[in-house]
Design a protein around this motif. Structure first.
Motif, PDB file in Angstrom:
ATOM      1  N   VAL A   6      16.318 -55.171 -55.131  1.00  0.00           N
ATOM      2  CA  VAL A   6      15.179 -55.284 -54.070  1.00  0.00           C
ATOM      3  C   VAL A   6      13.966 -55.232 -55.166  1.00  0.00           C
ATOM      4  CG1 VAL A   6      13.891 -54.714 -51.906  1.00  0.00           C
ATOM      5  CG2 VAL A   6      16.509 -54.410 -52.308  1.00  0.00           C
ATOM      6  N   THR A   7      13.227 -56.435 -55.353  1.00  0.00           N
ATOM      7  CA  THR A   7      11.747 -56.339 -56.085  1.00  0.00           C
ATOM      8  C   THR A   7      10.813 -55.885 -54.733  1.00  0.00           C
ATOM      9  OG1 THR A   7      11.135 -58.745 -55.616  1.00  0.00           O
ATOM     10  CG2 THR A   7      12.789 -58.165 -57.486  1.00  0.00           C
ATOM     11  N   GLY A   8       9.615 -55.219 -55.121  1.00  0.00           N
ATOM     12  CA  GLY A   8       8.675 -54.896 -54.226  1.00  0.00           C
ATOM     13  C   GLY A   8       9.328 -53.969 -53.173  1.00  0.00           C
ATOM     14  N   GLY A   9      10.484 -53.052 -53.559  1.00  0.00           N
ATOM     15  CA  GLY A   9      10.868 -52.174 -52.517  1.00  0.00           C
ATOM     16  C   GLY A   9      10.213 -50.984 -52.308  1.00  0.00           C
ATOM     17  N   ALA A  10       9.063 -50.632 -52.950  1.00  0.00           N
ATOM     18  CA  ALA A  10       8.278 -49.867 -52.658  1.00  0.00           C
ATOM     19  C   ALA A  10       7.164 -50.044 -51.677  1.00  0.00           C
ATOM     20  CB  ALA A  10       7.667 -48.851 -53.867  1.00  0.00           C
ATOM     21  N   TYR A  12       5.660 -52.483 -48.143  1.00  0.00           N
ATOM     22  CA  TYR A  12       5.993 -52.743 -46.856  1.00  0.00           C
ATOM     23  C   TYR A  12       7.262 -53.153 -46.245  1.00  0.00           C
ATOM     24  CZ  TYR A  12       4.920 -53.656 -41.663  1.00  0.00           C
ATOM     25  OH  TYR A  12       5.100 -53.757 -40.260  1.00  0.00           O
ATOM     26  N   ILE A  13       7.382 -54.291 -46.248  1.00  0.00           N
ATOM     27  CA  ILE A  13       8.764 -55.076 -45.857  1.00  0.00           C
ATOM     28  C   ILE A  13       9.645 -54.754 -46.988  1.00  0.00           C
ATOM     29  CG2 ILE A  13       9.716 -57.085 -45.332  1.00  0.00           C
ATOM     30  CD1 ILE A  13       6.743 -58.526 -44.841  1.00  0.00           C
ATOM     31  N   GLY A  14       9.522 -54.722 -48.189  1.00  0.00           N
ATOM     32  CA  GLY A  14      10.589 -54.252 -48.774  1.00  0.00           C
ATOM     33  C   GLY A  14      11.374 -53.064 -48.649  1.00  0.00           C
ATOM     34  N   SER A  15      10.312 -51.801 -48.403  1.00  0.00           N
ATOM     35  CA  SER A  15      11.085 -50.665 -48.037  1.00  0.00           C
ATOM     36  C   SER A  15      11.917 -50.505 -46.795  1.00  0.00           C
ATOM     37  CB  SER A  15      10.066 -49.550 -48.027  1.00  0.00           C
ATOM     38  OG  SER A  15       8.960 -49.814 -46.926  1.00  0.00           O
ATOM     39  N   HIS A  16      11.737 -51.244 -45.982  1.00  0.00           N
ATOM     40  CA  HIS A  16      12.411 -51.534 -44.799  1.00  0.00           C
ATOM     41  C   HIS A  16      13.683 -52.212 -45.174  1.00  0.00           C
ATOM     42  CE1 HIS A  16       8.691 -50.544 -42.973  1.00  0.00           C
ATOM     43  NE2 HIS A  16       9.285 -49.962 -41.938  1.00  0.00           N
ATOM     44  N   PHE A  38       4.702 -47.520 -52.921  1.00  0.00           N
ATOM     45  CA  PHE A  38       4.625 -46.041 -53.198  1.00  0.00           C
ATOM     46  C   PHE A  38       6.128 -45.720 -53.436  1.00  0.00           C
ATOM     47  CE2 PHE A  38       1.460 -47.296 -50.226  1.00  0.00           C
ATOM     48  CZ  PHE A  38       0.289 -46.690 -50.626  1.00  0.00           C
ATOM     49  N   ASP A  39       6.139 -44.778 -54.510  1.00  0.00           N
ATOM     50  CA  ASP A  39       7.479 -44.338 -54.998  1.00  0.00           C
ATOM     51  C   ASP A  39       8.007 -43.580 -53.694  1.00  0.00           C
ATOM     52  OD1 ASP A  39       5.700 -42.025 -55.255  1.00  0.00           O
ATOM     53  OD2 ASP A  39       6.261 -41.561 -57.389  1.00  0.00           O
ATOM     54  N   TRP A  40       7.101 -42.761 -52.821  1.00  0.00           N
ATOM     55  CA  TRP A  40       7.749 -41.922 -51.875  1.00  0.00           C
ATOM     56  C   TRP A  40       8.175 -42.838 -50.686  1.00  0.00           C
ATOM     57  CZ3 TRP A  40       4.925 -43.198 -47.628  1.00  0.00           C
ATOM     58  CH2 TRP A  40       3.588 -43.612 -47.852  1.00  0.00           C
ATOM     59  N   ALA A  41       7.841 -44.277 -50.829  1.00  0.00           N
ATOM     60  CA  ALA A  41       8.388 -45.123 -49.796  1.00  0.00           C
ATOM     61  C   ALA A  41       9.823 -45.782 -50.151  1.00  0.00           C
ATOM     62  CB  ALA A  41       7.640 -46.338 -49.578  1.00  0.00           C
ATOM     63  N   VAL A  42      10.261 -45.327 -51.304  1.00  0.00           N
ATOM     64  CA  VAL A  42      11.911 -45.739 -51.570  1.00  0.00           C
ATOM     65  C   VAL A  42      12.750 -44.556 -51.281  1.00  0.00           C
ATOM     66  CG1 VAL A  42      13.176 -46.472 -53.462  1.00  0.00           C
ATOM     67  CG2 VAL A  42      10.908 -47.106 -53.469  1.00  0.00           C
ATOM     68  N   ASP A  43      13.864 -44.939 -50.335  1.00  0.00           N
ATOM     69  CA  ASP A  43      14.756 -44.284 -49.625  1.00  0.00           C
ATOM     70  C   ASP A  43      15.399 -43.581 -50.905  1.00  0.00           C
ATOM     71  OD1 ASP A  43      17.606 -43.462 -49.088  1.00  0.00           O
ATOM     72  OD2 ASP A  43      16.441 -43.601 -46.937  1.00  0.00           O
ATOM     73  N   SER A 181       9.596 -45.461 -42.838  1.00  0.00           N
ATOM     74  CA  SER A 181       8.663 -46.266 -43.537  1.00  0.00           C
ATOM     75  C   SER A 181       7.795 -46.999 -42.467  1.00  0.00           C
ATOM     76  CB  SER A 181       9.400 -46.998 -44.365  1.00  0.00           C
ATOM     77  OG  SER A 181       8.589 -47.832 -45.534  1.00  0.00           O
ATOM     78  N   GLY A 182       6.826 -47.573 -43.316  1.00  0.00           N
ATOM     79  CA  GLY A 182       5.757 -48.440 -42.449  1.00  0.00           C
ATOM     80  C   GLY A 182       4.999 -48.875 -43.317  1.00  0.00           C
ATOM     81  N   GLN A 183       3.770 -49.545 -42.585  1.00  0.00           N
ATOM     82  CA  GLN A 183       2.762 -50.002 -43.427  1.00  0.00           C
ATOM     83  C   GLN A 183       1.637 -49.101 -43.999  1.00  0.00           C
ATOM     84  OE1 GLN A 183       0.945 -53.632 -41.877  1.00  0.00           O
ATOM     85  NE2 GLN A 183       0.245 -54.420 -44.013  1.00  0.00           N
ATOM     86  N   SER A 184       1.796 -48.909 -45.237  1.00  0.00           N
ATOM     87  CA  SER A 184       0.721 -47.902 -46.046  1.00  0.00           C
ATOM     88  C   SER A 184      -0.273 -48.207 -46.728  1.00  0.00           C
ATOM     89  CB  SER A 184       1.792 -46.695 -46.724  1.00  0.00           C
ATOM     90  OG  SER A 184       2.935 -46.381 -46.093  1.00  0.00           O
ATOM     91  N   THR A 185      -0.111 -49.548 -47.004  1.00  0.00           N
ATOM     92  CA  THR A 185      -1.235 -50.225 -47.730  1.00  0.00           C
ATOM     93  C   THR A 185      -2.687 -49.913 -47.185  1.00  0.00           C
ATOM     94  OG1 THR A 185       0.275 -51.862 -47.601  1.00  0.00           O
ATOM     95  CG2 THR A 185      -1.325 -52.469 -49.351  1.00  0.00           C
ATOM     96  N   ALA A 186      -3.599 -49.629 -48.232  1.00  0.00           N
ATOM     97  CA  ALA A 186      -5.052 -49.275 -47.988  1.00  0.00           C
ATOM     98  C   ALA A 186      -5.633 -50.971 -47.847  1.00  0.00           C
ATOM     99  CB  ALA A 186      -5.822 -48.647 -48.861  1.00  0.00           C
ATOM    100  N   GLY A 187      -6.544 -50.967 -46.788  1.00  0.00           N
ATOM    101  CA  GLY A 187      -7.278 -52.140 -46.833  1.00  0.00           C
ATOM    102  C   GLY A 187      -6.410 -53.353 -45.992  1.00  0.00           C
TER     103      GLY A 187
END
Length: 331
Positions: A6-10, A12-16, A38-43, A181-187
């Motif tokens: 999974v690319t971009g798995g850290a 918003y959508i990738g982590s889900h 975010f590394d903490w967003a990866v299960d 998980s959820g949307q964590s991106t700033a801005g």
């Protein structure tokens, strides 16, 4: 069977999608450069490789080391106005990097590829709801960069033993109902994210861009899909690709029901029992009046059925995640 990369798995959508794959019994390796993720967003059940998808050596090593048989590709840049101001960034991060990833996949014999595409490939549609065979006329570099990747995939699948599914997302919102998980991106620029930030005091108001659209209340209408339903669609799409390796698919991912900006803000008011401050502002360039999916293809092709197609629930889950983020940052 090998792992799913999974690319971009850290993000918003990738982590889900990682959660959905793991919950379905797949083994997962994530490749993410952590620029916006975010590394903490990866299960923790998944393996994280910190690398850029355009780094052929690192990506091919990950594919070999983990015996990767399928790729779900979420990595890329996604802010439409930024793509207009900085098109070369989008053609590098989305189109050129995707080309590099696809070449690595072909070189390592990966058989299946799922691509996160977008309704932005349609531009401003003449007919709503929008069907997959509607004209593809992107009006910004973001949409064009994704369409170019779709075209590359079709050409590569015709020349090599790889099949693909391109899912064209409509407006993705919400968060994992279990709070993982959820949307964590700033801005962030997504309406529901912005509205729940306002509800938790992170923003002072919500801008309503345009009140003169050809819609019932004059504000733009969009098809909001819960991120958990979207992630689930990817797992079903992977099953489909594995079941029939000779066939590829392009499908809209939406609910086929639109809500206006004001209807969404009303839902936030209902869920929070407060009134969000709304500021009426001018239209943004290139905003269609309405963008709603005709989702008959995905419903006919996959056993996927939305489980979270309720606007208030999407808002509730987004709000719960926003509160969790506030706790995390000690606000």
């Amino acid at each position: 069977m090998g792992k799913v990369l999974v690319t971009g798995g850290a993000g918003y959508i990738g982590s889900h999608a990682v959660l959905a794959l793991l919950d379905a019994g797949h083994e997962v390796v994530v490749v993410d450069n952590l620029v916006t993720g975010f590394d903490w967003a990866v299960d923790p059940r998944a393996t994280l490789v910190v690398a850029d998808i355009s780094d052929d050596v690192a990506v091919r090593a990950a594919m070999r080391d983990h015996d990767v048989h399928a790729i779900l590709h979420f990595a890329g840049s996604v802010v439409v106005p930024e793509s207009v101001e900085n098109p070369l960034k989008y053609y590098r991060n989305n189109t050129a990097a995707s080309r590099s990833l696809i070449e690595s996949a072909v070189g390592e014999g990966v058989k299946h590829f799922i691509f996160s595409s977008t309704a932005a490939t349609y531009g401003i549609p003449e007919v709503v709801p929008v069907r997959e065979d509607s004209p593809k006329q992107p009006i910004n570099p973001y949409g064009m960069s994704k369409l170019m990747t779709e075209i590359m995939l079709a050409d590569v699948a015709a020349a090599h033993p790889i099949n693909y599914a391109a899912l064209r997302y409509f407006n993705v919102a919400g968060a994992d109902p279990q709070g993982r998980s959820g949307q964590s991106t700033a801005g962030a620029t997504h309406l529901i994210k912005v509205a729940v930030e306002a509800a938790t005091g992170k923003r002072g108001h919500v801008g309503v861009y345009g009140t003169d659209f050809a819609t019932p209340d004059g504000t733009g209408v969009r098809d909001y899909i819960h991120v958990t339903d979207l992630a689930d669609a990817h797992v079903h799409a992977l099953d489909l690709l594995m079941a029939d390796p000779a066939k590829s698919h392009t499908m809209n991912a939406g609910y086929g029901r639109g809500y206006s900006v004001l209807e969404v803000l009303d839902a936030v008011d209902r869920v929070t029992n407060m009134t969000i401050d709304r500021r009426l502002e001018g239209r943004r360039a290139g905003d269609p009046d309405a963008l709603v999916a005709d989702n008959s293809t995905i419903l006919a092709t996959l056993p996927w059925r939305p489980q979270h197609a309720d606007l208030d629930q999407i808002v509730r889950d987004a709000l719960a995640w926003e509160r969790k983020l506030a706790e995390r940052s000690g606000q």
